[in-house]
Write a protein that holds these residues in place. Sequence first.
Motif: not given
Length: 559
Positions: A332-336, A343-347, A490-496
């Motif tokens: 549901l983040t839109g990412l596969d 890139w998908i955050d753990a939560k 940082e990319i992962k934090r902002i992406s989250a």
Amino acid sequence: MKRTHATTPTSRSRTHGIRTGTLGALALALAATGCSATPTASGGAGASSLTANLGFSGTTITRNFNPFSLTASQGTFGFQYEALFDFNILKGGEFKPWLGTKYTWSDGGKKITIDLDKRANWSDGSKLTAADVVFTMDYVRDNKLPPSWAFDYKKATAADDHTLEITFDKPAYSKLDSIGGITPVPKKEWQGRNGKTYTNPNPVGSGPYKLGQYSAQQLTFQARANYWKQKDIPVKTVKAPVITQAAEVPKLLSGELEWSGGVVPDVQKQYISKDPKNHHAWYPTYGGQYMFFNHTKKPFTDVHVRRALSLAVDRTQLLGITNPGMFNTLNLTGLDSRTQGKWIDAKYKDAEQPKAELAKSLAEFEKAGYTRKNGKLVDGSGKQLTFTIIEVSTWGDAVQFDKVVASQLEKAGVNVSVKPTDASQLDVKRKKGDFDVLIGGAVYYSTPYNYFKDMLWSGNAGVWTNYGHYKSKKADALIKELGETGDQAEIKRISAELEGMMVDDVPAAPLITIGVSSEYNSKNWTGWPTAKNPYAQPAPWAGGIDSMSILLNLRPAKG
């Protein structure tokens, strides 16, 4: 960048030949009716020509090879105009040099230096230089042109004929996909031209092919004898006729069409099984398909309505519409989760909704003021929630896909109709925000930056995968911040944070993955990309570096 638009398990995916050189895209169109072209088969071993379905949008081909135009004809990118470099998302974002052989960041990400291939030339025989690239960048910026690779920069300079330097006010690591997508034109040909209106009927490009013949029903490309990257191009002639969706499979089966990118329903049965030795298909994932809500129009301005509609979708059922087993549902983040999982955050790892959740959907509708009476979802005045999904009329598979989505939403009590619409009219409606809901594709890149910029940045409203005209100051600020960092953490934090917006605010409802659908015939030509050798995205409509990698790699079959 793929220009590809457009893109998917349906015809709409083909609109983005776009990246993505892009997408763009999204990208990203195939189909048409009334085709009168009569392409000729290549004719066995020793063949020198190949017939491909590039996925033209509409019933005729417009002679528009302006690489700055959002409506440039298929065959503009790759065949005639080339990008600096690309990244192979099928191989974990592997660098693919082309006009640019190497890039180096310095000054904390505020400067990038790109080495150009010294062999590169234009089809008229003159040298392609860094000055041409600088001209192209400044030309796009000064004339406010909309190619999918356009980006903000401080200054572009030619250190010498083969060295390009670009500086930025802030670190610009996340602009790398866009930088690679720069598609230079010769300064001497474009200086003084109106880039917004010029259709460039007789291109002078750097690509391996020149326009041989034009007709409203077919483009014919001839290999350049003086191409800089490869002297001997085995595929001397590429014929690209308009192919109707109905004609695609018959022409593939007859061998008249050797390379196509439509999604063939049950491709194993319909195509591969008819000649397992020579018939092949490969649909690797490269993006997703989404239900876009019009954020300029009620009731889609209400987040509870958007959440409710997303919850009413049975994504598992959608997987079975075209090719069971070829695709999967989107996070549901839109990412596969399979290809973009890093890139998908753990939560949000478990933010999946494979089946419709009608109880939760109705609860959200109630928060928006709707109640269900006699099977109909009605507002306080008793009026049923009713809307239309518009779709390109010639994309039969996409229309069918949308009708299934509509039937799912009707189970929640919503009255949904699918309205087939002429491709050009749909494009106008999309740009103006004159629609309720539409379904379309978006593609992934080497990092989440461009994906979220395509999808959520207000500057793309109605233009490039922000089809719903979504505008959010928070999203704009996060995307800006994401574009200024090269630090993976940082990319992962902002992406989250952006992933959270996708889940909570539902600017668009993620549905299922899309595939770079490709069917090809190895009777006359070998060397096609495969799952074991994924050197390029395999669809002919992908355009750009991918398609040219394939054409330059093909060799005549023996025997």
